[in-house]
Design an enzyme around this catalytic site. Structure first.
Site, PDB file in Angstrom:
ATOM      1  N   HIS A 184       0.833  -1.209   0.000  1.00 42.14           N
ATOM      2  CA  HIS A 184       0.000   0.000   0.000  1.00 42.14           C
ATOM      3  C   HIS A 184       0.869   1.261   0.000  1.00 42.14           C
ATOM      4  CE1 HIS A 184      -2.740  -2.870   2.339  1.00 42.14           C
ATOM      5  NE2 HIS A 184      -3.483  -2.549   1.307  1.00 42.14           N
ATOM      6  N   GLN A 192      -0.955  -4.321  -9.020  1.00 42.59           N
ATOM      7  CA  GLN A 192      -1.051  -5.444  -9.971  1.00 42.59           C
ATOM      8  C   GLN A 192      -1.357  -6.760  -9.267  1.00 42.59           C
ATOM      9  OE1 GLN A 192       2.327  -6.277 -12.677  1.00 42.59           O
ATOM     10  NE2 GLN A 192       1.485  -8.348 -12.757  1.00 42.59           N
TER      11      GLN A 192
HETATM   12  P1  AMP Z   1      -6.485  -3.730  -0.284  1.00 42.23           P
HETATM   13  O1  AMP Z   1      -6.311  -2.926   0.959  1.00 42.23           O
HETATM   14  O2  AMP Z   1      -6.023  -5.137  -0.162  1.00 42.23           O
HETATM   15  O3  AMP Z   1      -7.871  -3.588  -0.869  1.00 42.23           O
HETATM   16  O4  AMP Z   1      -5.498  -3.098  -1.361  1.00 42.23           O
HETATM   17  C1  AMP Z   1      -5.537  -1.735  -1.698  1.00 42.23           C
HETATM   18  C2  AMP Z   1      -4.694  -1.504  -2.920  1.00 42.23           C
HETATM   19  O5  AMP Z   1      -3.343  -1.893  -2.653  1.00 42.23           O
HETATM   20  C3  AMP Z   1      -5.165  -2.343  -4.120  1.00 42.23           C
HETATM   21  O6  AMP Z   1      -5.047  -1.564  -5.301  1.00 42.23           O
HETATM   22  C4  AMP Z   1      -4.196  -3.487  -4.103  1.00 42.23           C
HETATM   23  O7  AMP Z   1      -4.018  -4.094  -5.381  1.00 42.23           O
HETATM   24  C5  AMP Z   1      -2.916  -2.796  -3.648  1.00 42.23           C
HETATM   25  N1  AMP Z   1      -1.981  -3.781  -3.108  1.00 42.23           N
HETATM   26  C6  AMP Z   1      -2.248  -4.734  -2.168  1.00 42.23           C
HETATM   27  N2  AMP Z   1      -1.159  -5.508  -1.960  1.00 42.23           N
HETATM   28  C7  AMP Z   1      -0.196  -5.052  -2.796  1.00 42.23           C
HETATM   29  C8  AMP Z   1       1.144  -5.440  -3.065  1.00 42.23           C
HETATM   30  N3  AMP Z   1       1.725  -6.455  -2.450  1.00 42.23           N
HETATM   31  N4  AMP Z   1       1.842  -4.737  -3.993  1.00 42.23           N
HETATM   32  C9  AMP Z   1       1.264  -3.704  -4.651  1.00 42.23           C
HETATM   33  N5  AMP Z   1      -0.010  -3.282  -4.441  1.00 42.23           N
HETATM   34  C10 AMP Z   1      -0.731  -3.944  -3.527  1.00 42.23           C
END
Ligand code: AMP
Length: 279
Positions: free
Chosen positions: A37, A149
């Site tokens: 994030h 991604q």
């Molecule tokens: P989430 O809180 O899991 O809904 O994720 C929020 C954003 O962070 C989304 O666009 C996810 O794809 C991105 N995200 C989550 N984990 C990763 C990661 N390991 N690397 C890059 N982006 C991430």
């Protein structure tokens, strides 16, 4: 950093910044923030004048109530991390703010994206994702939207929703941030113990193995062997597949087109997803 919990106040702060000529970057999250994030936040900071993050655990995208109940929440720590990154505004709404009593849901026509892979295994999930991101983008009028991604299919779904709903924002897809072991960072990893975490990096090893062994022709053997590798290590795979960049599932590869390998697998109770562009 400003912390705003109300829709009207958030919209007005952001519109004021926009009207004064600032470029707005936005990172939507469900909290339990990690370096994945924060990489999105840093990218937004580097490319915009004003960076907004939201934390909202969206009940509508959980097709499984237990998964929602177990979703990690760590708002205080998240705030500290965002302060350290000099994020400008955190939108931290409660459920009623996003889904008031008179709320009527929208249906999003997502075509094949909703029927395959995550759409197939998590019915209704992408309707919930579209619903919340549609609402968030109607509050946060950003120039640039940053997505990871890691959630490859989600990126495509959000792009489609943005086009259908006419939001004026440019999406930027940021490569997956990984632990040293190769495990894709994820809030759900917090539910793994240390030996499970080590084992979970096998998903990355299998993706690399697919990349290394990809050959033109039928893909059935490579997919089958990759799935067997996961089964042998104790995973329960939902899918191990290879697609083109638009997520059309490939049975054969012509040796030229760009392809993506995608995996979803349970390690005990925790469902993990990951993907890798192959060529
Ligand atoms: P989430 O809180 O899991 O809904 O994720 C929020 C954003 O962070 C989304 O666009 C996810 O794809 C991105 N995200 C989550 N984990 C990763 C990661 N390991 N690397 C890059 N982006 C991430």
């Amino acid at each position: 950093m400003i912390i705003s919990k109300r829709v009207a106040a958030t919209r007005s702060i952001i519109d004021n910044q926009r009207d004064s000529g600032l470029k707005i970057g936005y990172v939507p999250t469900m909290g339990a923030l990690h370096d994945g994030h924060l990489t999105l936040i840093r990218k937004s900071k580097a490319e915009n004048d004003y960076t907004v993050c939201s934390i909202f655990v969206n009940p509508k995208q959980f097709n499984n109530l237990q998964d929602l109940k177990k979703y990690p929440v760590s708002v205080e720590k998240d705030i500290e991390l965002l302060e350290a990154e000099k994020c400008d505004l955190l939108f931290l709404p409660n459920q009623e703010e996003i889904y008031p009593n008179n709320f009527k849901s929208t249906y999003y026509e997502l075509g094949h994206l909703e029927k395959i892979l995550e759409g197939h295994y998590r019915p209704g999930h992408f309707q919930g994702v579209c619903q919340v991101v549609d609402i968030l983008l109607s509050i946060i009028h950003c120039h640039n939207l940053y997505l990871g991604q890691k959630d490859y299919q989600q990126c495509m779904v959000i792009d489609k929703m943005i086009e259908m709903r006419g939001h004026h924002t440019q999406t930027h897809i940021i490569p997956t941030v990984r632990e040293k072991s190769g495990l894709a960072m994820s809030s759900r990893n917090e539910r793994l113990n240390s030996s499970e975490k080590l084992l979970a990096s096998e998903i990355y090893s299998v993706l690399k193995w697919i990349r290394y062994n990809l050959k033109a022709g039928s893909l059935s053997d490579i997919k089958k062997t990759a799935e067997e590798k996961l089964l042998l290590k104790g995973f329960k795979p939902d899918y191990v597949t290879i697609t083109d960049t638009k997520l059309n599932i490939l049975e054969e590869w012509n040796g030229n087109d760009q392809t993506v390998a995608l995996i979803a697998a349970y390690l005990n109770e925790v469902r993990l997803i990951d993907n890798m562009t192959l060529n």
